[in-house]
Design a protein around this motif. Structure first.
Motif, PDB file in Angstrom:
ATOM      1  N   GLY A 144     -52.624 -33.161 -20.695  1.00 50.89           N
ATOM      2  CA  GLY A 144     -53.003 -31.423 -20.756  1.00 50.89           C
ATOM      3  C   GLY A 144     -53.098 -31.341 -22.163  1.00 50.89           C
ATOM      4  O   GLY A 144     -53.367 -30.217 -22.982  1.00 50.89           O
ATOM      5  N   ARG A 145     -52.399 -32.152 -22.894  1.00 53.72           N
ATOM      6  CA  ARG A 145     -52.710 -32.111 -24.219  1.00 53.72           C
ATOM      7  C   ARG A 145     -52.691 -33.654 -24.709  1.00 53.72           C
ATOM      8  O   ARG A 145     -52.414 -34.298 -25.517  1.00 53.72           O
ATOM      9  N   ASP A 163     -49.335 -36.704 -22.251  1.00 50.40           N
ATOM     10  CA  ASP A 163     -49.281 -35.992 -21.298  1.00 50.40           C
ATOM     11  C   ASP A 163     -50.473 -36.182 -20.953  1.00 50.40           C
ATOM     12  O   ASP A 163     -52.086 -35.413 -21.999  1.00 50.40           O
ATOM     13  N   GLU A 206     -50.542 -31.539 -11.203  1.00 54.44           N
ATOM     14  CA  GLU A 206     -51.482 -31.614 -12.765  1.00 54.44           C
ATOM     15  C   GLU A 206     -51.079 -32.289 -13.772  1.00 54.44           C
ATOM     16  O   GLU A 206     -51.512 -33.225 -14.400  1.00 54.44           O
ATOM     17  N   ARG A 207     -50.147 -32.101 -14.147  1.00 58.19           N
ATOM     18  CA  ARG A 207     -49.332 -32.330 -15.586  1.00 58.19           C
ATOM     19  C   ARG A 207     -47.866 -32.716 -15.774  1.00 58.19           C
ATOM     20  O   ARG A 207     -47.688 -33.710 -16.515  1.00 58.19           O
ATOM     21  N   LEU A 248     -49.248 -26.563 -11.865  1.00 62.20           N
ATOM     22  CA  LEU A 248     -48.411 -27.708 -12.695  1.00 62.20           C
ATOM     23  C   LEU A 248     -47.219 -28.540 -12.891  1.00 62.20           C
ATOM     24  O   LEU A 248     -47.753 -29.037 -13.710  1.00 62.20           O
ATOM     25  N   PHE A 288     -47.395 -36.309 -16.126  1.00 61.92           N
ATOM     26  CA  PHE A 288     -46.460 -36.474 -18.047  1.00 61.92           C
ATOM     27  C   PHE A 288     -45.652 -37.460 -17.892  1.00 61.92           C
ATOM     28  O   PHE A 288     -45.458 -39.090 -17.958  1.00 61.92           O
TER      29      PHE A 288
END
Length: 394
Positions: free
Chosen positions: A314-315, A312, A192-193, A189, A197
């Motif tokens: 991831g989204r 982000d 990678e995020r 997490l 971010f």
């Protein structure tokens, strides 16, 4: 800096996640630690508690007698709220101080047990929840805190349940296995995020969205995800802001690219430009270049707007900022409401999407292939609006 909220039910293992995040360099701000700090011996907080609840809440050494205080507020809603008015503002102020003191480029993690219950999720760029099976949580509380099974269950019941926390949070970290398994999730997490971010946020750039096309099956959590994003946008630009979930992910049962489309309504494009820095700070930087000033991304289109993305990775998000009453603003709302109300139109669009996806592996070519359908949809939707008396935002 990236502001992350971390929460989880009692016994879920939130502290273990915080320790692993700290291992990667995250700045941890523990709300429980601050709640003790602001009522330590000699603080104005402790003095106000004594003034409010009496000297019987002190130990012989002059420290706060937490069990005695707990007995006074347990089951007494008025007393509990009085206590919160003493502690919570001081914790918020201290949190702000520590956040401002964090070095540039930091990932600042606020460890807040009652983050969801307190309605605080919109104040963070991302919210993590640690989730553990109920029986395992009870066993941990028995072993680590000396609680009985009944006491542990009672404490758990006083907090939000897993479903409520899951709906309010962006990332679920499961802690039903070994410490190594938990650490592996956190490591991934962060790498990678969270770190990417923060980098996008610091540089004011959106996370890249690849050209490759993938049409996902309908995800029942898309509206929940959109609601979280809308909450952050309103926290950044004002609770009264008109923000809508639009596009295919806003239509239940419709396959779509896994990109949440949102729309902010403004009075003028000058207002849209003035909002851009606040949106960027909240994690939604302006997206420049191709498709940024067109309603549907067609060169020469005359429906101007401003387009923002999401920092982000991831989204993926398309945040359209359009003028209230403009053709693009109206069409976005009308198409969404028409497809929601007329299943046959929705199903026809779904079938067309499947055919276009077979023909086009690139999302830009796919977008261009949809244009004739949009023209036909505009006419059908207008007919529906006239027949039903539809009005935008009604």
């Amino acid at each position: 800096m990236l502001r992350v909220g971390l929460t989880g039910g009692i016994g879920a293992g939130k502290s273990a996640v915080a320790r692993r995040l700290a291992h990667h360099g995250a700045v941890i701000i523990d709300a429980d630690v601050l709640a003790r700090e602001v009522v330590a011996i000699g603080t104005p907080g402790l003095a106000e508690i004594v003034e409010t609840f009496g000297a019987g809440v002190l130990t012989p050494d002059g420290d706060l007698d937490r069990p005695a205080l707990g007995a006074k507020v347990f089951g007494d809603e008025t007393a509990r709220r009085r206590l919160e008015k003493i502690i919570h503002p001081r914790v918020r102020a201290r949190t702000a101080e520590l956040t401002q003191a964090a070095p540039p480029g930091s990932v600042v993690v606020n460890d807040v047990p009652l983050l969801v219950e307190g309605g605080l999720t919109s104040a963070y760029h991302l919210v993590l929840v640690v989730e553990t099976k109920r029986d395992l949580r009870i066993r941990r509380l028995e072993e680590t805190r000396g609680m009985s099974a009944g006491e542990a269950a009672a404490r758990m019941s006083a907090q939000a349940d897993d479903a409520r926390r899951r709906a309010a949070c962006d990332v679920v970290i499961e802690n039903n296995g070994t410490v190594d398994q938990l650490n592996g999730q956190v490591d991934l997490l962060f790498r990678e995020r969270l770190r990417p971010f923060e980098e996008h946020l610091r540089h004011g750039t959106s996370a890249p969205v690849g050209h490759e096309l993938h049409i996902a099956e309908p995800d029942p959590t898309w509206p929940e995800q959109a609601a979280r994003l809308i909450g952050r946008i309103r926290h950044a630009i004002g609770a009264e802001a008109k923000v809508e979930h639009i596009g295919s992910t806003a239509v239940p049962g419709l396959p779509a690219k896994d990109v949440i489309d949102l729309m902010v309504a403004v009075h003028t494009l000058d207002e849209a430009d003035a909002l851009a820095p606040r949106l960027a700070e909240a994690g939604f930087p302006r997206r420049e270049g191709e498709w940024a000033d067109n309603a549907r991304g067609i060169p020469g289109e005359t429906w101007p707007k401003r387009l923002h993305g999401n920092a982000d990775p991831g989204r993926p998000v398309n945040l359209h900022v359009r003028v209230t009453g403009s053709p693009g603003w109206r069409f976005a709302l009308l198409m969404r409401d028409h497809l929601r109300a007329v299943p046959a139109a929705r199903d026809e669009y779904a079938a067309a999407k499947a055919a276009w996806a077979v023909e086009h592996a690139d999302r830009f070519a796919y977008g261009e292939a949809k244009e004739p359908w949009f023209d036909a949809e505009a006419l059908a939707a207008d007919d529906w609006a006239e027949a039903t008396g539809w009005q935008p935002g009604a």
